[in-house]
Design a protein around this motif. Structure first.
Motif, mmCIF file in Angstrom:
data_model
loop_
_atom_site.group_PDB
_atom_site.id
_atom_site.type_symbol
_atom_site.label_atom_id
_atom_site.label_comp_id
_atom_site.label_asym_id
_atom_site.label_seq_id
_atom_site.Cartn_x
_atom_site.Cartn_y
_atom_site.Cartn_z
ATOM 1 N N ARG A 88 2.248 2.037 -3.392
ATOM 2 C CA ARG A 88 1.228 2.520 -4.340
ATOM 3 C C ARG A 88 1.380 1.858 -5.710
ATOM 4 O O ARG A 88 1.171 2.461 -6.754
ATOM 5 C CB ARG A 88 1.319 4.038 -4.542
ATOM 6 C CG ARG A 88 1.356 4.866 -3.236
ATOM 7 C CD ARG A 88 0.020 5.178 -2.749
ATOM 8 N NE ARG A 88 -0.071 6.283 -1.800
ATOM 9 C CZ ARG A 88 0.460 6.334 -0.581
ATOM 10 N NH1 ARG A 88 1.241 5.382 -0.168
ATOM 11 N NH2 ARG A 88 0.218 7.358 0.206
ATOM 12 N N ILE A 112 -2.877 4.854 -10.994
ATOM 13 C CA ILE A 112 -3.356 3.781 -10.126
ATOM 14 C C ILE A 112 -4.704 3.329 -10.649
ATOM 15 O O ILE A 112 -5.648 4.124 -10.765
ATOM 16 C CB ILE A 112 -3.448 4.251 -8.678
ATOM 17 C CG1 ILE A 112 -2.049 4.620 -8.158
ATOM 18 C CG2 ILE A 112 -4.080 3.173 -7.811
ATOM 19 C CD1 ILE A 112 -2.047 5.132 -6.758
ATOM 20 N N ALA A 167 -9.817 1.932 -4.143
ATOM 21 C CA ALA A 167 -8.799 1.992 -3.103
ATOM 22 C C ALA A 167 -9.199 2.961 -2.006
ATOM 23 O O ALA A 167 -8.986 2.697 -0.804
ATOM 24 C CB ALA A 167 -7.452 2.378 -3.715
ATOM 25 N N LEU A 213 -2.160 -2.463 -5.112
ATOM 26 C CA LEU A 213 -2.760 -1.593 -4.107
ATOM 27 C C LEU A 213 -4.133 -2.075 -3.687
ATOM 28 O O LEU A 213 -4.407 -2.296 -2.494
ATOM 29 C CB LEU A 213 -2.834 -0.157 -4.630
ATOM 30 C CG LEU A 213 -3.464 0.860 -3.671
ATOM 31 C CD1 LEU A 213 -2.695 0.913 -2.370
ATOM 32 C CD2 LEU A 213 -3.558 2.238 -4.312
ATOM 33 N N ILE A 266 0.856 -1.211 0.000
ATOM 34 C CA ILE A 266 0.000 0.000 0.000
ATOM 35 C C ILE A 266 0.880 1.244 0.000
ATOM 36 O O ILE A 266 0.595 2.230 -0.699
ATOM 37 C CB ILE A 266 -0.929 -0.014 1.218
ATOM 38 C CG1 ILE A 266 -1.832 -1.261 1.155
ATOM 39 C CG2 ILE A 266 -1.749 1.260 1.292
ATOM 40 C CD1 ILE A 266 -2.679 -1.425 2.393
ATOM 41 N N LEU A 270 -3.082 8.161 1.611
ATOM 42 C CA LEU A 270 -3.718 7.666 0.390
ATOM 43 C C LEU A 270 -4.968 8.470 0.065
ATOM 44 O O LEU A 270 -5.269 8.759 -1.103
ATOM 45 C CB LEU A 270 -4.052 6.175 0.543
ATOM 46 C CG LEU A 270 -4.720 5.498 -0.641
ATOM 47 C CD1 LEU A 270 -3.789 5.547 -1.858
ATOM 48 C CD2 LEU A 270 -5.083 4.049 -0.314
#
Length: 1491
Positions: free
Chosen positions: A1367, A1414, A1420, A1372, A1364, A1406
């Motif tokens: 990234r 991403i 996420a 992720l 995590i 995040l």
């Protein structure tokens, strides 16, 4: 009496009243009351009379003596009885002479003589030439003044005159031989008998009462204290009683004839004798006690016997202190003139009770002869001696006996012909029918007495001290056979020639001729001398027989002394031989035999006296007269038996270096003696003679020349004939075993001969002695210690006649007995019992039958031997014995004294030396088996290897004691062995080895292995393994027997057998034989199954291609071969150390499913081999089976040809065409499993572990081809590209976990989760498909609390949190999904762990940032928000987190957003898998979402 307050005053008043009155009745009343007071007021009177006596005692004594009333007399006696309860009164009574008064009253009993008293009344007695009778003048003692003064009267006549009032009590009387006249009251004899009036007790009762009072007085004054110390001086009462007057009256009471009176008198005498006063005791001699006691005719004589015993023991002769002679002799006893010597000796040795019983009854035994007739004779003789006094005593009760001894001892007609020698009558002693085992004490004294009596008889009967019968006949020029007329004629002729008148110079010769004629006349011619000779012969015979009995029964005691009469015996034998008196000769020879048997000194003494040659001459003369027709009762047979026994004893007792015997047995002089012995063995009618001859032959074994001569004369046939006479049910003459053998060598001492009537038992004993004899003769040695030629020949003959099994037992019988006796420390008698029993065991076999491994004998063989002995009995040649053949031994295999056929049919207990037997069997096989030098080398190496292996647990010490005859194969060399019979004999030999092994193992099991060395026969088998393997090529039957031997060894001694076979050369030979011999593997498969459990042997077997051999044998045979072979492989794979290597070797030929089936159950493996299937676990069909069989056969052929199997077997394997391009992980075909994930899996957890391990292995070490087994033995094999293989394996793992959710927990328990975590750390490239699949697997694991805890412990959560933080686009969302799923487990520590790892900051970063590139960032964000909300609910740190989040603007803006549209109900794509039936999984094991 209770009303009397003052007993003393009342008693004294009564006494005064009695003194005042003159009426007898009143006096009687007063006396009776005084007695009552004494009885009932004893304690009060005791206080008064404790130190003083009643003052009226003296007056009462006087009153008793003067009273004329019987009632007053009785009352006074009763009063005295009560007054005697006080000691002071007794002393006063004794002082005033009361005991003498009582004795006078007691003597009154003589006037009432008992009718049963025996009194000899002489009908005629001579007095002054005139015959008078008893009623006349002889016993008239009393004269009366009022009657005719010149005439004497009897007491009865005076009493009649007194009753008729012809005279008055005041009349005067005079006693004969006295001049003074006195009134009746002054003569106690008259006053106490006829002077008392009124009614009262009889004289008998008065006498008993008086004696009891006197006895009571004696008891009050004992002679000894409680400790046995005598009181000195002796009490007054006993001193008074021992006075002559009192003692005479007491003793003379025994003449009364009344039992009660005699009992009390004897009782009083016994109490008097307890004083121990020997001086006073002598006074008893002159009282006539012995006459009165022994003449007493009644039966109450026990007390009298006690007195006789006491007096006898206290006589002077017994207590004399002479150093010359202190022994007992009945002739010096005072009883000698009255009783026979036997009764005196009986009294001396036995108790008085025994003497009384014997004296009253009838006895006729060696120690005593006595019966009622003899007692009557004794009483008669005593009565004759004392008859005058008995009548005098009746007339004058106070008369005293004047002792006069007997003029001559009492003669008993019954004893006139008896010979008494020291406590025994010889006639009865020699009567063995009535008294066979009469106890004999002091045998030496008896023997000495007999010899003295014999010497006296010889001295009295001899006419010349120098003249003998031989000399007398020689002087007269005659032969012993000439009769009396010829003797007289020869004497007249010589007398005329040599008379001094005609021949003045021939006086000396004339006197010699005259002396010779007188000797022969006295001994042979005169009728009177003949009667005297017969009488002396009877006595001599009795004396000789008595000596024989002494030596027979008491030989051990008499062996301490030398027998002194051998010269007398020799002279007696010479004399009686001329007369032909065989009865005396038998007795004389018996003494010689017995006396020389008991002591070596006697035998030597007899030889020195010249008796040895006399025995030989006597035996020659007597035996020459004997024939087979001689009757059994002939005394010459018995005489010869005793002669042989004597010769046997002499030969036994004399040293083998004795000059006399050595010169006799080493010269031609022995010929006559040996001829006699040979002849006596033929006389079957006398078992005793044969027994004695056997003992002689037994004892001459020390003279080898004599043994040689006897064998050359053919005595062996007689010995064998005697062996065959043994009767099993007849028993053994036990008398031969009941002797004392402590001083003699075993076997050689011959016990006393038994009577010939016990034929059966004696014949059995003869057979036993014959066995001892043959055993001794078979072991006669030369000077250098080697066996003599005669002994060697005898051994061959015994083996030929009795078979080697029985013959060897006979040969070594004595040696075995002596060894056992020494080992067990047996006494001589115990050793004799042992020797007898062992000999009897052999004879029982010969008499019946025996079919055991160690002995083969039956009635057919016995009959054959009997007929052979009969035909050869007169043949003195032993060489012809070789033609004796037994048909049933022609084909018997006889090795090391064992019949192998019988061993195979019975047990092994009868085989004594199994070690030797086993060795000889192998030598037998080796000698008849064709072998090469290679076998010899292997045998030598095997012997060395086994010796080193067993070390001290076994020692090979049998080979040096084995000869060629032990493994010849037949009972002896005369039975030829045929080589064509070897094949059949080989099977029996191998079966015998198996039986021996089993028996040894059972013995080891029974003893539980305590202090037991390694079984020698098993060690022998280990040494001879090369020979056994070589023999397997001979026949299928031999191969089968050998395989059974190997199987037994493997089961019983697996470790040792495996160690033996592990030697390199032997192992190679074992493998070669197994491959070349078609049937060996079939037979050895059971043995291999046992041996392969030994790890070291398994490795040696495996490294030489043993697995291929087993597979080839299994696949090339039938169903049984397949089952046994696969079972053996299955057992081998289970071995802990080298089992995995075997499994690896098998995996080269078996696919995983077959290998797995083989491990679990060979039956399952066989079922799979026969099946056709295609599944994730197994792919098999007919082509695969054909390929397997062809490949194994090809490999087996290459092993046979190859010289180095170790290098070749690792290269041999099979490739199945059906398995090309298929991946195998954990024994599962991956491609098929992925296509059919619902298929049955036998080991899903193992498959799971294998998948994880394969993934880790591919990531760590990229390989082109992989083939390996994990710890569980699961195969992993593939050859694809690494990446492609990794993807396929990861996909299979994901599929397995999704289908079987219950396996998720196994990830944490087995460590697979950590391996997957390790795989993530090893990924070197960018995110791959395999990595994504592994993340999905982590997602599945996150649903399990155990896996979550495992991730926390292994830092797996930190790894995912790093994903995590990095990234990474593809990592992720799966990472967030994994951690979110982990937080769903509130019972875990995941939230605290994440907080500690800084997960809150990472999640907030995040949400705050919006990283580019991403994929699914919105998803996420949603996962991050949900995770933060879950962290807020942490029970321990939730409040802190909430306070931090309240100040965070990003969180405040995001926490209330709706995100249901961004998160799917399923966080990842599911595999579309068709549902299938899974028999191994329950319905809840399959994820419902999949279905």
């Amino acid at each position: 009496m209770k009303q009397v307050d003052d007993a003393i005053t009342f008693f004294q008043s009564l006494y005064r009243k009695m003194l005042e009155t003159k009426e007898d009745e009143d006096i009687k009343i007063y006396l009776d009351v005084m007695s009552m007071i004494c009885r009932h007021k004893h304690e009060e009177l005791l206080k008064w009379w404790s130190d003083r006596a009643f003052y009226g005692v003296q007056y009462l004594v006087q009153m008793l003596e003067r009273t004329r009333c019987k009632g007053v007399r009785d009352s006074i006696l009763a009063c005295f009885h009560d007054l005697f309860a006080f000691r002071a009164n007794c002393e006063e009574f004794i002082t005033c002479g009361g005991p003498a008064v009582l004795l006078k009253f007691a003597a009154c009993v003589h006037v009432e003589r008992h009718s049963g008293n025996h009194v000899v009344r002489t009908d005629k007695m001579i007095e002054a030439g005139k015959e008078t009778t008893y009623e006349q003048q002889e016993y008239r003692l009393w004269y009366c003044s009022e009657l005719e003064e010149d005439r004497a009267y009897l007491l009865s006549e005076i009493q009649e005159s007194l009753h008729a009032q012809k005279i008055r009590p005041s009349s005067y009387f005079r006693l004969k031989d006295e001049e003074q006249w006195k009134p009746l009251s002054e003569f106690p004899q008259l006053h106490l008998t006829i002077g008392l009036q009124g009614k009262g007790m009889t004289h008998v009762d008065v006498s008993v009462t008086c004696l009891k009072l006197i006895y009571k007085l004696c008891r009050l004054f004992p002679s000894f204290s409680e400790n046995g110390i005598p009181f000195l001086p002796v009490s007054r009462i006993k001193r008074n009683l021992w006075s002559r007057s009192c003692l005479s009256h007491i003793v003379q009471l025994m003449l009364s004839g009344h039992e009660s009176v005699v009992d009390e008198a004897v009782k009083l005498l016994m109490e008097m004798l307890h004083s121990g006063d020997t001086v006073s005791l002598r006074k008893l001699y002159k009282t006539g006690f012995f006459f009165f006691a022994l003449g007493y005719p009644r039966s109450n004589v026990h007390g009298i016997s006690w007195i006789l015993k006491r007096i006898h023991l206290d006589q002077d002769f017994y207590r004399r202190d002479s150093l010359v002679d202190n022994s007992f002799s009945p002739r010096r006893s005072i009883l000698y003139d009255l009783l026979p010597e036997s009764l005196i000796c009986f009294l001396h040795r036995h108790t008085s009770e025994n003497f009384a019983e014997m004296f009253l009854g009838d006895t006729n035994n060696p120690e005593a002869i006595w019966h009622n007739k003899m007692r009557r004779h004794l009483i008669y003789e005593i009565s004759r001696h004392v008859s005058d006094f008995t009548f005098v005593l009746r007339e004058n009760i106070l008369a005293e006996y004047e002792y006069s001894p007997l003029l001559s001892p009492v003669q008993y007609a019954e004893l006139q012909e008896e010979i008494w020698c020291h406590n025994f009558y010889l006639r009865n002693l020699c009567n063995t029918d009535l008294f066979p085992n009469w106890p004999i004490h002091e045998p030496f004294e008896i023997l000495r007495s007999i010899i003295e009596r014999w010497s006296e008889q010889t001295t009295q009967g001899s006419t010349s001290s120098t003249m003998t019968s031989d000399l007398a006949f020689k002087k007269l020029g005659l032969e012993k056979t000439d009769d009396a007329q010829e003797v007289r004629s020869a004497y007249r002729r010589l007398a005329v020639q040599l008379h001094p008148d005609k021949n003045p110079n021939g006086r000396a010769e004339f006197e010699e001729v005259q002396s010779a004629y007188e000797f022969l006349s006295k001994e042979y011619l005169d009728s009177d001398s003949q009667d005297c000779y017969l009488s002396r012969s009877k006595e001599t015979l009795l004396l000789l027989r008595a000596q024989s009995i002494l030596f027979r029964r008491c030989g051990a005691s008499l062996s301490l002394y030398r027998y002194p009469c051998y010269q007398s015996l020799c002279r007696l034998i010479e004399k009686e031989m001329s007369r032909g008196n065989h009865e005396i000769l038998c007795a004389a020879f018996e003494i010689i035999a017995l006396s020389t048997s008991v002591d070596r000194g006697n035998a030597h003494e007899y030889v020195l006296s010249g008796g040895y040659l006399l025995l030989k001459e006597s035996l020659w003369k007597l035996s020459s007269e004997l024939e087979g027709s001689t009757k059994r009762e002939d005394l010459r047979l018995r005489a010869c038996a005793f002669i042989c026994q004597a010769l046997s004893a002499i030969v036994d007792q004399e040293d083998s270096k004795s000059e006399i015997l050595l010169s006799d047995f080493s010269s031609e002089a022995r010929v006559s003696l040996l001829q006699c012995m040979e002849h006596t063995l033929e006389l079957d009618q006398s078992p005793a003679l044969i027994t004695a001859t056997l003992y002689f032959c037994l004892n001459i074994c020390k003279f080898k020349d004599a043994v040689k001569d006897l064998l050359s004369r053919g005595v062996l046939w007689n010995f064998l004939r005697l062996l065959l006479t043994y009767e099993v049910g007849a028993g053994i003459a036990r008398q031969y075993l009941e002797q004392d053998f402590e001083r003699f060598e075993l076997y050689t001492k011959m016990p006393p001969l038994l009577y010939d009537e016990q034929v059966a038992s004696i014949q059995n004993w003869q057979s036993i002695v014959t066995l001892w004899l043959l055993s001794k003769w078979s072991n006669v040695l030369e000077e250098d210690g080697s066996l003599t030629y005669a002994s060697l020949q005898l051994r061959e003959s015994l083996n030929a006649c009795l078979t080697p099994s029985i013959g060897s037992r006979v040969i070594f019988l004595c040696e075995e007995i002596e060894m056992e006796a020494s080992h067990k420390s047996l006494s001589r008698s115990q050793a004799l019992d042992c020797a007898t029993q062992k000999a009897a065991d052999i004879l029982i076999i010969i008499a019946t039958k025996s079919e055991s491994p160690s002995c083969l004998w039956n009635m057919q063989m016995r009959t054959r031997l009997q007929s052979y002995i009969t035909s050869r009995r007169r043949d003195i040649s032993q060489s012809s014995i070789q033609d004796l053949m037994y048909e049933n031994l022609q084909n018997e295999i006889y090795i090391a004294e064992t019949y192998l056929r019988l061993l195979a049919q019975s047990a092994c207990e009868d085989v004594e030396d199994r070690h030797k037997l086993c060795y000889c069997i192998f030598r037998f096989i080796l000698s008849h088996h064709h072998h090469n030098d290679e076998i010899e080398v292997l045998l030598r190496d095997a012997r060395e290897h086994v010796s080193l292996m067993l070390a001290d647990a076994w020692r090979d010490d049998v080979s040096c004691s084995v000869s060629e005859s032990d493994f010849h194969g037949r009972v002896s060399m005369q039975y030829r062995y045929k080589q064509e019979q070897f094949d059949g004999d080989l099977i029996l030999a191998l079966d015998a080895i198996r039986i021996i092994l089993a028996h040894e193992h059972q013995l080891l099991f029974d003893t539980k292995g305590i202090n037991i060395r390694f079984p020698p026969c098993a060690a022998q088998c280990l040494q001879w393994i090369p020979l056994l393997l070589s023999v397997t090529t001979m026949s299928i039957k031999a191969c089968k027997c050998i395989s059974l031997i190997f199987l037994d060894l493997a089961r019983m001694y697996k470790t040792q057998l495996a160690c033996s076979l592990r030697s390199p050369d032997l192992m190679d030979f074992f493998m070669i034989v197994g491959r070349t011999c078609d049937g060996l593997m079939t037979e050895l498969i059971g043995c291999l199954q046992e041996l392969l459990s030994d790890g070291d042997f398994l490795e040696e077997f495996r490294s030489r291609g043993g697995v291929i051999d087993l597979l080839a044998w299994s696949l090339s045979g039938d169903e049984e071969h397949l089952t046994r072979g696969l079972s053996t492989l299955a057992c081998a794979m289970k071995e802990s150390l080298y089992g995995p290597r075997v499994r690896k070797d098998v995996s080269r030929w078996f696919p995983p499913a077959l290998l797995r089936g083989l491990s679990s159950s060979p039956a399952d493996c066989i079922a799979l081999l026969r099946s056709t299937t295609r599944s994730a676990e197994f792919i098999w069909n007919k082509n695969c089976l054909d390929e397997l069989q062809a490949g194994v056969c090809r490999a087996h052929t290459e092993l046979k040809k190859s010289g180095n199997c170790k290098e070749l077997h690792d290269k041999l394997k099979i490739e199945y065409s059906a398995y090309d391009d298929l991946m195998i992980v954990g024994d599962i075909f991956i491609d098929i499993f992925v296509k059919d994930p619902m298929a049955k899996l036998s080991n899903p957890t193992g498959f799971l572990d294998a998948l994880v391990s394969a993934i880790l292995t591919l990531i760590e070490q990229p390989v082109e081809e992989m083939e390996t087994f994990d710890e569980s033995g699961l195969l992993t094999k593939f050859g694809r590209n690494d990446r492609q293989a990794l993807d396929r394996i990861a996909e299979a793992l994901f599929t397995l976990l999704r289908i079987r959710s219950t396996l998720t927990a196994h990830l944490s328990r087995s460590g697979s989760l950590q391996k997957i975590q390790r795989s993530f750390q090893l990924f070197t490239s960018t995110t791959t498909r395999s990595e994504m699949i592994l993340l999905k697997i982590f997602r599945i694991a996150s649903d399990n609390a155990e896996c979550v805890e495992a991730l926390i412990a292994s830092q797996g959560v930190k790894l995912i949190l790093d994903f995590i933080r990095d990234r990474t686009s593809l990592r992720l969302v799966p990472a967030l999904d994994i951690l979110r799923a982990c937080l769903a487990h509130e019972d875990t520590s995941i939230s605290r762990h994440l907080i500690d790892l800084g997960a809150l900051k990472i999640l907030l970063d995040l949400l705050e940032e919006s990283p580019a590139g991403i994929h699914d960032y919105a998803v996420a964000r949603v996962h991050a928000i949900e995770m933060i909300k879950q962290l807020e609910r942490d029970p321990s740190r939730g409040s802190v987190i909430r306070s931090l989040l309240e100040s965070c603007q990003v969180w405040q803006s995001c926490k209330n957003q709706k995100h249901d549209l961004f998160i799917s109900t399923q966080s990842h794509n599911l595999l579309q898998i068709a549902a299938a039936k899974d028999s191994n999984s329950s319905p809840d094991e399959i994820d419902s979402s999949v279905l």
